[in-house]
Design a protein around this motif. Structure first.
Motif, PDB file in Angstrom:
ATOM      1  N   VAL A  16      33.701  13.795  66.452  1.00 60.64           N
ATOM      2  CA  VAL A  16      34.811  13.948  67.378  1.00 60.64           C
ATOM      3  C   VAL A  16      34.321  13.512  68.749  1.00 60.64           C
ATOM      4  CG1 VAL A  16      36.451  15.565  68.405  1.00 60.64           C
ATOM      5  CG2 VAL A  16      35.705  15.892  66.046  1.00 60.64           C
ATOM      6  N   ASP A  45      40.369  15.922  70.783  1.00 59.58           N
ATOM      7  CA  ASP A  45      39.634  14.679  70.995  1.00 59.58           C
ATOM      8  C   ASP A  45      40.268  13.864  72.118  1.00 59.58           C
ATOM      9  OD1 ASP A  45      41.846  13.463  69.858  1.00 59.58           O
ATOM     10  OD2 ASP A  45      40.761  12.546  68.204  1.00 59.58           O
ATOM     11  N   VAL A  51      41.446  18.971  66.175  1.00 63.98           N
ATOM     12  CA  VAL A  51      40.626  19.057  64.973  1.00 63.98           C
ATOM     13  C   VAL A  51      40.253  20.519  64.792  1.00 63.98           C
ATOM     14  CG1 VAL A  51      38.467  18.338  63.891  1.00 63.98           C
ATOM     15  CG2 VAL A  51      39.720  16.739  65.353  1.00 63.98           C
TER      16      VAL A  51
END
Length: 76
Positions: A16, A45, A51
Motif C-alpha cells: 500500500v 492509499d 484497505v
C-alpha cells in the motif's frame, strides 16, 4: 511512503502506498489495532481507496520510504 503487509497463510504480501504525511496516522492506527481497540487495520492509499486487514491475520507490517522500483536489469 510504502507499507508492506504480510498476511498469515497468504502467499503474497499487500503493498500500500500512502502519502508521506499520513505515516504517523498509519502507525497510530496500527498501535490502536494491536492494543485491542480495533479488530481491523484500515489504511487509506494515495488513490483514496481503503484497505482493511483483520488484525488476527496480520503477520508483519513494514513502513518505509517509497523506493525506486526498477523492472528488469539496470546498470548503476
Amino acid at each position: 511512503m510504502d507499507i508492506r503487509i504480510g498476511i498469515t497463510h497468504g502467499g503474497r504480501e499487500l503493498n500500500v502506498e500512502i502519502d508521506d504525511d499520513a505515516a504517523a496516522d498509519a502507525a497510530a492506527a496500527l498501535e490502536a489495532a494491536l492494543s485491542g481497540d480495533e479488530s481491523v487495520l484500515w489504511l487509506n492509499d494515495r488513490s483514496g481507496r481503503r484497505v482493511g486487514v483483520p488484525i488476527d491475520k496480520l503477520a508483519f507490517l513494514e513502513l518505509g520510504p517509497t523506493g525506486d522500483r526498477r523492472i528488469g536489469f539496470a546498470a548503476d
